[in-house]
Design a protein around this motif. Structure first.
Motif, PDB file in Angstrom:
ATOM      1  N   SER A  72     -11.626  11.189   0.061  1.00  0.00           N
ATOM      2  CA  SER A  72     -10.207  10.936  -0.157  1.00  0.00           C
ATOM      3  C   SER A  72      -9.499  10.910   1.189  1.00  0.00           C
ATOM      4  O   SER A  72      -9.064  11.946   1.693  1.00  0.00           O
ATOM      5  N   PRO A  73      -9.382   9.743   1.802  1.00  0.00           N
ATOM      6  CA  PRO A  73      -8.859   9.681   3.174  1.00  0.00           C
ATOM      7  C   PRO A  73      -7.344   9.753   3.273  1.00  0.00           C
ATOM      8  O   PRO A  73      -6.615   9.449   2.324  1.00  0.00           O
ATOM      9  N   GLU A  74      -6.892  10.173   4.428  1.00  0.00           N
ATOM     10  CA  GLU A  74      -5.494  10.069   4.824  1.00  0.00           C
ATOM     11  C   GLU A  74      -5.424   9.033   5.944  1.00  0.00           C
ATOM     12  O   GLU A  74      -6.303   8.966   6.797  1.00  0.00           O
ATOM     13  N   TYR A  75      -4.347   8.234   5.953  1.00  0.00           N
ATOM     14  CA  TYR A  75      -4.170   7.203   6.974  1.00  0.00           C
ATOM     15  C   TYR A  75      -2.893   7.479   7.755  1.00  0.00           C
ATOM     16  O   TYR A  75      -1.818   7.669   7.172  1.00  0.00           O
ATOM     17  N   TYR A  76      -3.016   7.484   9.075  1.00  0.00           N
ATOM     18  CA  TYR A  76      -1.886   7.697   9.968  1.00  0.00           C
ATOM     19  C   TYR A  76      -1.744   6.489  10.891  1.00  0.00           C
ATOM     20  O   TYR A  76      -2.720   6.086  11.545  1.00  0.00           O
ATOM     21  N   PHE A  77      -0.544   5.910  10.951  1.00  0.00           N
ATOM     22  CA  PHE A  77      -0.287   4.728  11.777  1.00  0.00           C
ATOM     23  C   PHE A  77       0.867   5.023  12.738  1.00  0.00           C
ATOM     24  O   PHE A  77       1.926   5.492  12.311  1.00  0.00           O
ATOM     25  N   ASN A  78       0.671   4.717  14.015  1.00  0.00           N
ATOM     26  CA  ASN A  78       1.722   4.843  15.015  1.00  0.00           C
ATOM     27  C   ASN A  78       1.755   3.586  15.865  1.00  0.00           C
ATOM     28  O   ASN A  78       0.706   2.956  16.101  1.00  0.00           O
ATOM     29  N   SER A  79       2.941   3.225  16.347  1.00  0.00           N
ATOM     30  CA  SER A  79       3.050   2.062  17.219  1.00  0.00           C
ATOM     31  C   SER A  79       4.026   2.346  18.355  1.00  0.00           C
ATOM     32  O   SER A  79       4.999   3.096  18.181  1.00  0.00           O
ATOM     33  N   TYR A  80       3.757   1.741  19.517  1.00  0.00           N
ATOM     34  CA  TYR A  80       4.547   1.970  20.716  1.00  0.00           C
ATOM     35  C   TYR A  80       4.748   0.653  21.463  1.00  0.00           C
ATOM     36  O   TYR A  80       3.879  -0.220  21.446  1.00  0.00           O
TER      37      TYR A  80
END
Length: 247
Positions: A170-178
């Motif tokens: 059961s994955p968690e997804y984290y997205f960041n952008s710069y």
């Protein structure tokens, strides 16, 4: 370079009188595979176009939907947390290699072509790592997109599997952008131990580039020499690609 109908990317070969010529065949959405196909969700905290925004963090998103196989989120539905209200996706260029040309030949082929005026990605470098643990595996990806607007768009993906038997798949997804400057040091770094979630160890490091001017480079042993080779190649690609739009 474009003439309104066709678009090409030209990459000069260092210390050689030749250049690679790639033709833009289309675009595809930036995605990754972790238990299933997933799209990177681009979140903007500021509604202005990225070209007009200050340098720094643009936005972030967390998708906890996969955790619904555990007892914590047993009621169903979706759990997505975003830092801003503007969301979208990144369209990556898809190129085919036309050939290698000397300067005079290239000038003839590109007669009538002008620099692209839209603010779009024209190249990218990706570093990624798999991390393995007793109860689940992770995937970590960083991509630096080179934009025709003269800046870099750095994205970070963390696909983290469960740390218990109940949540192992059961994955968690984290997205960041710069938004990054391209006139200084390379903002793209390889994934290190401090970048991953506790409960797994990094198993490999992979480097890829679009357009594909070098083959994918993969390291499976964290020796000082292999890490130096990886970092050197990342920096060389950065220097080669950051000035394409200006040339």
């Amino acid at each position: 370079m474009t003439n309104g109908k066709d678009s090409f990317c030209v990459i000069k070969i260092d210390e050689a009188p030749l250049s690679f010529l790639f033709k833009l065949e289309g675009k595809e959405q930036y995605s990754f595979d972790f238990y299933r196909a997933n799209l990177f969700e681009m979140v903007l905290d500021d509604p202005k176009p990225i070209l007009e925004q200050p340098y720094g963090k643009l936005g972030s998103s967390v998708d906890l939907t996969g955790r619904f196989s555990s007892t914590i989120f047993s009621k169903g539905g979706r759990i997505i947390k975003r830092s801003g209200n503007n969301t979208g996706y990144i369209n990556c260029p898809v190129y085919s290699l036309v050939g290698m040309y000397e300067y005079d030949e290239l000038s003839s082929v590109l007669d009538g072509f002008l620099p692209e005026t839209r603010d779009v990605p024209y190249a990218s470098i990706t570093t990624s790592s798999n991390a393995f643990g007793e109860t689940g595996d992770d995937l970590y990806i960083r991509t630096l997109f080179f934009m025709t607007g003269g800046y870099g768009l750095l994205t970070e993906i963390s696909a983290v599997a469960g740390r218990s038997i109940e949540d192992c798949c059961s994955p968690e997804y984290y997205f960041n952008s710069y938004k990054e400057r391209l006139d200084g040091s390379n903002p793209l770094k390889r994934i290190g131990a401090r970048d991953i979630v506790i409960g797994a160890d990094i198993a490999d490091w992979t480097l890829s580039v679009n357009p594909r001017i070098v083959d994918e480079f993969r390291v499976t042993e964290e020796s000082s020499s292999s890490m130096r080779d990886l970092e050197r190649l990342v920096d060389e690609l950065f220097e080669n690609l950051k000035n394409l739009e200006k040339n």
